[in-house]
Enzyme design. Structure first.
Site, PDB file in Angstrom:
ATOM      1  N   GLN A   9     -13.563 -13.412  33.643  1.00 46.21           N
ATOM      2  CA  GLN A   9     -13.497 -12.475  34.904  1.00 46.21           C
ATOM      3  C   GLN A   9     -13.311 -13.759  35.801  1.00 46.21           C
ATOM      4  OE1 GLN A   9     -16.143  -9.425  35.550  1.00 46.21           O
ATOM      5  NE2 GLN A   9     -15.768  -9.159  37.733  1.00 46.21           N
ATOM      6  N   SER A  94     -16.694 -15.111  28.021  1.00 45.32           N
ATOM      7  CA  SER A  94     -17.417 -13.828  28.676  1.00 45.32           C
ATOM      8  C   SER A  94     -16.634 -12.711  27.999  1.00 45.32           C
ATOM      9  CB  SER A  94     -17.602 -13.911  30.035  1.00 45.32           C
ATOM     10  OG  SER A  94     -18.380 -12.875  30.297  1.00 45.32           O
ATOM     11  N   LEU A  95     -16.269 -11.764  28.920  1.00 41.29           N
ATOM     12  CA  LEU A  95     -15.370 -10.537  28.568  1.00 41.29           C
ATOM     13  C   LEU A  95     -14.197 -11.310  27.370  1.00 41.29           C
ATOM     14  CD1 LEU A  95     -12.212  -9.730  29.880  1.00 41.29           C
ATOM     15  CD2 LEU A  95     -13.480  -9.919  31.775  1.00 41.29           C
ATOM     16  N   ARG A 119     -18.864  -1.965  30.015  1.00 41.45           N
ATOM     17  CA  ARG A 119     -19.307  -3.279  30.368  1.00 41.45           C
ATOM     18  C   ARG A 119     -19.542  -3.675  31.635  1.00 41.45           C
ATOM     19  NH1 ARG A 119     -18.079  -8.811  30.215  1.00 41.45           N
ATOM     20  NH2 ARG A 119     -19.665 -10.396  28.965  1.00 41.45           N
ATOM     21  N   HIS A 212     -24.747 -12.768  33.149  1.00 46.26           N
ATOM     22  CA  HIS A 212     -25.214 -14.055  32.077  1.00 46.26           C
ATOM     23  C   HIS A 212     -26.411 -14.571  32.577  1.00 46.26           C
ATOM     24  CE1 HIS A 212     -21.602 -13.523  30.021  1.00 46.26           C
ATOM     25  NE2 HIS A 212     -20.708 -13.884  31.297  1.00 46.26           N
ATOM     26  N   GLN A 261     -24.662 -12.103  24.492  1.00 43.20           N
ATOM     27  CA  GLN A 261     -23.912 -12.601  25.599  1.00 43.20           C
ATOM     28  C   GLN A 261     -23.838 -12.129  27.034  1.00 43.20           C
ATOM     29  OE1 GLN A 261     -20.480 -11.051  27.147  1.00 43.20           O
ATOM     30  NE2 GLN A 261     -19.252 -11.864  25.445  1.00 43.20           N
TER      31      GLN A 261
END
Length: 320
Positions: A9, A94-95, A119, A212, A261
Site C-alpha cells: 500500500q 504486506s498486501l 483485508r 502491522h 503478517q
C-alpha cells in the site's frame, strides 16, 4: 537466481493501469476479472479517481494487486514468459504477498481480489478512525527505531500513566527507512523525539489505520476465518514471507504467514538479505517503483528492476 516482487500500500495513484490496459488485452482481462469478482468497476476508479476514494484501504489493496498482476500477465501472455521458468522466488510487501501468491498460482485472481477487499475492510474496522497512526523514520535502522518507539511510550506513561500504549516497528524496509505504527498519541510523540534521537527526518504517513501492529488483532482474526475457507494451492515457486523472512511453499505455512503478517512486522530488509543469501542476484518489481530502491539500499550489488510501463514489460521480455 531471480525473484519477482510485488509492492504494498502506498503505490496507488489515479491513472494506474491505464497504459498497461491500453497496450495489452491480457492486462484488460485482469482488470475485468477483478471488477467482476468485486461486483463494481474498480478499474474505473483506478483510471479516473477520485483519489480520496482510491486511497481507501479496501480499494487501494485490490487495486495495487490488480495493477501488478496485469503488468505480469502482459509479460507472460504478450512476451511469452512463464513465471516458473524465469523466477526462482516471489515476495511481496504486506498486501504484496497476496499479489505474489496470485502470480505464483496459489490463489486465483477473483479469490485474491475478494481477500484483499476483506483485508482492507477488516483493517479499517479494527481501530476507530483517529486513534491510530503510522510514521516513517528516515536515516535510522531498526534498533534506533525501536529505541525511539520505546522512548515515546515511556515519556507518555511517565507523564500520565494509564493503559499501555502501542508504538512499534511495523515495516523494517531497508537500513535507512523504518515505519512505526500504533496509538496516534504515541506515534506523534515518537515523531517529536525522532530527530534528537538520531533520525534525519520523521513524518506521519497519510494512512487511515495503524497497520502491522498489535492493534490489528481483530483484522487478523477476520483474515484467519477467511483463509480457512480459501482454496490455497502450492505456489509454482517458493514465497519469501514477511513475518519470518524465510522461503515457504507449503499451503498451511502460507495460511499461517498471511494471518501473522496482519499484526506482525514486515521484515523487508531481512527478506532482501535472505534472498541474497539464497543466491538471488536480480529482483524484478511489478507494478511499482517502491521496492527496487529499498533492495538497492539493502544489497547494493543486487540488480533491481521496476516494471511499470508497457515499454518496461517489452524490455524485460527481451532481456529474460
Amino acid at each position: 537466481m531471480r525473484a519477482f516482487v510485488f509492492p504494498g500500500q502506498g503505490s496507488q495513484s489515479v491513472g494506474m493501469g491505464v497504459a498497461i490496459a491500453d497496450a495489452s488485452a491480457a492486462a484488460r482481462e485482469v482488470f475485468q476479472e477483478v471488477d467482476e469478482a468485486l461486483g463494481e468497476s474498480l478499474s474505473r476508479l483506478m483510471a479516473q479517481g477520485p483519489a480520496d476514494e482510491l486511497m481507501l484501504t479496501q480499494n487501494a489493496q485490490p487495486a495495487i494487486m490488480a495493477n501488478a498482476i496485469a503488468t505480469l500477465r502482459m509479460l507472460e501472455k504478450d512476451g511469452g514468459v512463464r513465471l516458473a521458468a524465469k523466477a526462482d522466488y516471489v515476495a511481496g510487501h504486506s498486501l504484496g504477498e497476496y499479489s505474489a501468491l496470485c502470480a505464483a498460482g496459489s490463489f486465483d485472481l477473483p479469490v485474491t481480489a475478494r481477500l484483499l477487499r476483506l483485508r482492507g475492510l477488516a483493517m479499517q474496522a479494527a481501530v476507530p478512525v483517529g486513534e491510530g497512526a503510522m510514521a516513517a523514520l528516515l536515516g535510522v535502522d531498526r534498533d534506533r527505531a525501536d529505541a525511539i518507539a520505546g522512548a515515546a511510550v515511556d515519556s507518555i506513561m511517565a507523564e500520565r500513566g494509564g493503559a499501555p500504549l502501542v508504538c512499534a516497528v511495523a515495516n523494517d524496509n531497508d537500513p535507512t527507512q523504518v515505519v512505526i505504527s500504533g496509538h496516534r498519541v504515541a506515534i506523534e510523540r515518537a515523531v517529536a523525539l525522532a530527530k534528537e534521537m538520531g533520525a534525519k527526518r520523521a513524518l506521519l504517513l497519510p494512512v487511515s489505520a495503524p497497520f502491522h501492529c498489535s492493534l490489528m488483532i481483530d483484522a487478523a482474526a477476520a483474515m484467519e476465518d477467511a483463509l480457512l475457507d480459501a482454496d490455497i494451492a502450492a505456489p509454482q515457486v517458493p514465497l519469501f514471507c514477511n513475518v519470518d523472512a524465510v522461503a515457504i511453499a507449503e499451503r498451511g505455512a502460507i495460511r499461517v504467514a498471511l494471518v501473522a503478517q496482519v499484526t506482525g512486522m514486515v521484515r523487508w530488509r531481512e527478506t532482501v538479505l535472505a534472498m541474497a543469501a539464497a543466491g538471488v542476484t536480480q529482483v524484478v518489481e511489478f507494478g511499482g517503483k517502491v521496492l527496487a530502491p529499498m533492495v538497492k539500499r539493502t544489497v547494493p550489488d543486487m540488480e533491481a528492476i521496476s516494471v511499470v510501463s508497457p515499454a518496461d514489460v517489452e524490455a524485460l521480455a527481451r532481456a529474460l
